[in-house]
Motif scaffolding. Structure first.
Motif, mmCIF file in Angstrom:
data_model
loop_
_atom_site.group_PDB
_atom_site.id
_atom_site.type_symbol
_atom_site.label_atom_id
_atom_site.label_comp_id
_atom_site.label_asym_id
_atom_site.label_seq_id
_atom_site.Cartn_x
_atom_site.Cartn_y
_atom_site.Cartn_z
ATOM 1 N N TYR A 140 0.829 -1.211 0.000
ATOM 2 C CA TYR A 140 0.000 0.000 0.000
ATOM 3 C C TYR A 140 0.860 1.255 0.000
ATOM 4 C CZ TYR A 140 -3.162 3.481 2.195
ATOM 5 O OH TYR A 140 -3.887 4.606 2.518
ATOM 6 N N ALA A 141 1.897 1.274 0.828
ATOM 7 C CA ALA A 141 2.740 2.462 0.960
ATOM 8 C C ALA A 141 3.673 2.667 -0.229
ATOM 9 C CB ALA A 141 3.559 2.370 2.249
ATOM 10 N N VAL A 142 4.126 1.568 -0.794
ATOM 11 C CA VAL A 142 5.127 1.646 -1.860
ATOM 12 C C VAL A 142 4.510 1.998 -3.213
ATOM 13 C CG1 VAL A 142 6.634 0.166 -3.259
ATOM 14 C CG2 VAL A 142 6.862 0.192 -0.775
ATOM 15 N N ILE A 295 11.607 8.026 1.523
ATOM 16 C CA ILE A 295 11.174 7.023 2.484
ATOM 17 C C ILE A 295 10.214 7.607 3.505
ATOM 18 C CG2 ILE A 295 12.895 7.206 4.323
ATOM 19 C CD1 ILE A 295 11.720 4.017 2.538
ATOM 20 N N LEU A 296 10.343 8.890 3.812
ATOM 21 C CA LEU A 296 9.417 9.522 4.739
ATOM 22 C C LEU A 296 8.011 9.571 4.158
ATOM 23 C CD1 LEU A 296 11.517 12.453 6.251
ATOM 24 C CD2 LEU A 296 10.783 10.350 7.385
ATOM 25 N N ALA A 297 7.913 9.768 2.841
ATOM 26 C CA ALA A 297 6.595 9.778 2.202
ATOM 27 C C ALA A 297 5.917 8.419 2.352
ATOM 28 C CB ALA A 297 6.730 10.150 0.733
ATOM 29 N N GLY A 299 6.711 6.259 4.755
ATOM 30 C CA GLY A 299 6.507 6.083 6.183
ATOM 31 C C GLY A 299 5.217 6.710 6.669
ATOM 32 N N THR A 300 4.807 7.798 6.028
ATOM 33 C CA THR A 300 3.542 8.429 6.395
ATOM 34 C C THR A 300 2.385 7.454 6.229
ATOM 35 O OG1 THR A 300 4.337 10.636 5.800
ATOM 36 C CG2 THR A 300 1.956 10.307 5.812
ATOM 37 N N MET A 301 2.417 6.677 5.183
ATOM 38 C CA MET A 301 1.322 5.745 4.903
ATOM 39 C C MET A 301 1.384 4.522 5.817
ATOM 40 S SD MET A 301 0.964 6.127 0.819
ATOM 41 C CE MET A 301 -0.803 6.016 0.998
ATOM 42 N N THR A 302 2.563 4.025 6.091
ATOM 43 C CA THR A 302 2.655 2.878 6.999
ATOM 44 C C THR A 302 2.347 3.299 8.435
ATOM 45 O OG1 THR A 302 5.057 3.224 7.005
ATOM 46 C CG2 THR A 302 4.212 1.462 5.627
ATOM 47 N N ARG A 303 2.625 4.554 8.772
ATOM 48 C CA ARG A 303 2.260 5.037 10.103
ATOM 49 C C ARG A 303 0.745 5.127 10.254
ATOM 50 N NH1 ARG A 303 7.172 9.537 10.387
ATOM 51 N NH2 ARG A 303 8.803 7.999 10.890
ATOM 52 N N ALA A 440 7.229 11.839 18.307
ATOM 53 C CA ALA A 440 7.143 13.137 18.969
ATOM 54 C C ALA A 440 8.035 14.171 18.278
ATOM 55 C CB ALA A 440 7.523 12.994 20.440
ATOM 56 N N LEU A 441 9.225 13.760 17.869
ATOM 57 C CA LEU A 441 10.113 14.659 17.141
ATOM 58 C C LEU A 441 9.551 15.000 15.764
ATOM 59 C CD1 LEU A 441 13.577 13.097 18.072
ATOM 60 C CD2 LEU A 441 12.560 15.196 18.975
ATOM 61 N N ASP A 442 8.888 14.029 15.143
ATOM 62 C CA ASP A 442 8.278 14.294 13.841
ATOM 63 C C ASP A 442 7.146 15.303 13.976
ATOM 64 O OD1 ASP A 442 8.240 13.753 11.021
ATOM 65 O OD2 ASP A 442 6.361 12.691 11.321
ATOM 66 N N LEU A 443 6.428 15.262 15.084
ATOM 67 C CA LEU A 443 5.397 16.272 15.335
ATOM 68 C C LEU A 443 6.023 17.663 15.389
ATOM 69 C CD1 LEU A 443 2.602 17.308 16.132
ATOM 70 C CD2 LEU A 443 3.159 16.702 18.504
ATOM 71 N N LEU A 444 7.161 17.801 16.054
ATOM 72 C CA LEU A 444 7.826 19.103 16.107
ATOM 73 C C LEU A 444 8.209 19.585 14.709
ATOM 74 C CD1 LEU A 444 10.132 18.905 19.250
ATOM 75 C CD2 LEU A 444 7.747 19.619 19.066
#
Length: 550
Positions: A140-142, A295-297, A299-303, A440-444
């Protein structure tokens, strides 16, 4: 005398029940987030995944775990993982339900509800068996990420979005459907992927674009029998994202070697591996040296799936607890009639419904982010928040739900052994794709790149004036967001944003009894440090009745 006792006061297992029709919090959240969505197919899926037959497949896939076959009987290196037939039955059902790349097909995209629809189905399937959904989630993410290599996407998209499953290790174009995985983590880096040492040396170019020869390793390589993977490796321009298939275009096996399978706490039906690349062939996806943003893009979907998955596990654990306590008697009455047990069950029900509301709200942003600026900001803001808070609550939730079953919940045998499986599964979503501190760091980071304070105020506005504790928390958040809290406070900020948004959503989707009890306990301080400490004024009967799975 051959009969020593009669078996009684043991509950019937929760089988052959429609997991969608009995889930009123999910139904109401769907009406709120996707009012035009027709849910007939979700009801059919709920019946399928709640059946005794499918639950037997889930049990067998976890009892007879994947086995690594590194060599053939004649000594040839084959690097294959062997699964029980029930694993394949589950994968067939998951792909037939369109839980992998299907939402990115043209037809699904045109609906405007592809991600909310898929999110609900993903949650229902998670209640059946979560660990086989690892390759489903990664596919799904890839799938959308591959668009950054148009040639590969053109070749692979039809199979990635199809509803067919083919476990054979063969050329992608000879298969009706394919799955994809990811290979990011290395033993020396973990979440710090910039520390990766795997090297990719340029090796010319072909129809799929710049080609590389890859040498290195991956410490966590989930679902190694997928047809292809997106990996991170160091190229001459820096860390880059590469497409690495198991079978090369000429039909030969790529130089990917499985060293061993991980022996994990849970997630047993899914094979996670350590692998080495010894001159493997891979192709560039996206811009060379820009592997981290790529990879962050994904990661957004897998999160998103981590939040969905944990919400579903909460719902399943709650359903098992309600099923058991509704049938089991102790001290002269049903457990569910005991006041303290009512407090625990109602508290768990509040947590479960709030998680469902937040997870499906996040899914809605994936449908609308491309055309709606508010949704784009909320997607960026709520992804780390939902992943952090829902997943962080999961293990504690599962332990409390297990306690409702007593010793029956702790054992592995039989239908109620599902609770032990849920408990073992809970931590993985909190760790996978970034543990609590990373979220939490990603939220910042999200707060620094968007007008998050205004977007959050807009999100909370519909609930203004409905509960004083929520009003007080909502009023404090814009200042804290504008100040972009220091790292030392980031977890507390993520928690408070999650609670505020959950409360605002419940104000719009849940009965007043649910909303009031959630705010009184989570926001107004009328709550202890464990589940089962709601105030005496709580409408326990209404909350428990709403949560019942039958």
């Amino acid at each position: 005398m051959n009969t020593t006792h009669e078996v009684f006061n043991q509950p019937e297992p929760l089988v052959d029940v429609n997991l969608f029709d009995g889930n009123r919090p999910m139904q109401d959240a769907l009406k709120f987030n996707a009012p035009a969505l027709v849910t007939t197919h979700l009801s059919a899926l709920g019946q399928q995944v709640g059946s005794a037959e499918m639950q037997q497949h889930a049990r067998l896939a976890n009892v007879f775990t994947p086995q690594l076959k590194s060599h053939s009987r004649f000594g040839h290196r084959i690097d294959q993982v062997e699964f029980h037939p029930s694993y394949h039955a589950l994968m067939t059902a998951a792909t037939a339900s369109g839980l992998h790349g299907t939402p990115f097909s043209d037809a699904e995209q045109a609906s405007g509800t592809a991600h909310v629809n898929r999110a609900a189905a993903f949650m229902l399937f998670t209640e059946l068996e979560p660990s086989i959904l690892c390759p489903i989630s990664m596919t799904y993410a890839v799938t959308p990420a591959l668009k950054d290599n148009p040639a590969i996407y053109a070749d692979w998209a039809p199979q990635l979005t199809s509803r067919a499953y083919d476990p054979a290790l063969r050329l992608w174009k000879d298969k009706p459907g394919v799955t994809m995985g990811m290979g990011m983590t290395e033993k020396q880096g973990g979440s710090d992927v910039r520390a990766n040492t795997t090297q990719a040396v340029p090796d010319g170019s072909d129809a799929w674009g710049p080609r590389f020869t890859v040498t290195g390793h991956k410490w966590f390589f989930s679902a190694p029998m997928c047809d292809a993977f997106l990996i991170l490796a160091q190229t001459p321009s820096g860390l880059s994202c590469l497409f690495l298939p198991r079978v090369l275009p000429d039909g030969s096996l790529n130089q990917l070697f499985i060293q061993r399978l991980k022996d994990k706490l849970g997630n047993k039906a899914n094979a996670s591996a350590e692998v080495e690349f010894a001159g493997a062939t891979a192709w560039l996806v996206g811009e060379e040296g820009r592997g981290v943003p790529q990879i962050l893009a994904m990661g957004t979907m897998t999160r998103l799936d981590c939040a969905l998955g944990t919400s579903a596990l909460m719902r399943h654990a709650l359903s098992l607890a309600l099923n058991h306590t509704s049938q089991r008697s102790a001290f002269g009455k049903k457990l569910i009639e005991q006041p303290l047990m009512q407090n625990v069950l109602a508290d768990l029900a509040l947590e479960s419904e709030a998680a469902t509301a937040l997870a499906l709200r996040l899914a809605r942003s994936f449908d609308r982010a491309a055309t709606d600026e508010h949704e784009r900001v909320m997607q960026r803001l709520l992804t780390p928040v939902a992943k952090f808070w829902i997943c962080k609550r999961g293990s504690h939730f599962a332990q409390e739900a297990m306690e409702c079953l007593g010793g029956n919940g702790y054992v592995e045998e039989g239908g109620e052994g599902i609770m032990a499986r849920i408990y073992r599964e809970m931590p993985v979503n909190s760790i996978w794709e970034g543990a609590g501190n990373i979220m939490a760091l990603d939220l910042l980071r999200a707060l620094r790149k968007a007008d998050a304070a205004a977007a959050l105020a807009h999100e909370l506005a519909p609930a203004k004036g409905m509960h004083p504790a929520l009003d007080q928390l909502a009023a404090s958040l814009p200042t804290r967001v504008e100040l972009m809290a220091t790292e030392i406070e980031a977890r507390r900020l993520a928690q408070d944003v999650a609670l505020a948004v959950q409360a605002a959503l419940l104000a719009q989707t849940a009965p007043p009894a649910v909303f009031a009890a959630f705010c009184d306990s989570r926001l107004d301080g009328h709550w202890g440090h464990s589940f089962g400490s709601l105030g005496a004024g709580t409408d326990f009967a209404t909350i428990i009745a709403r949560a019942q799975p039958r």
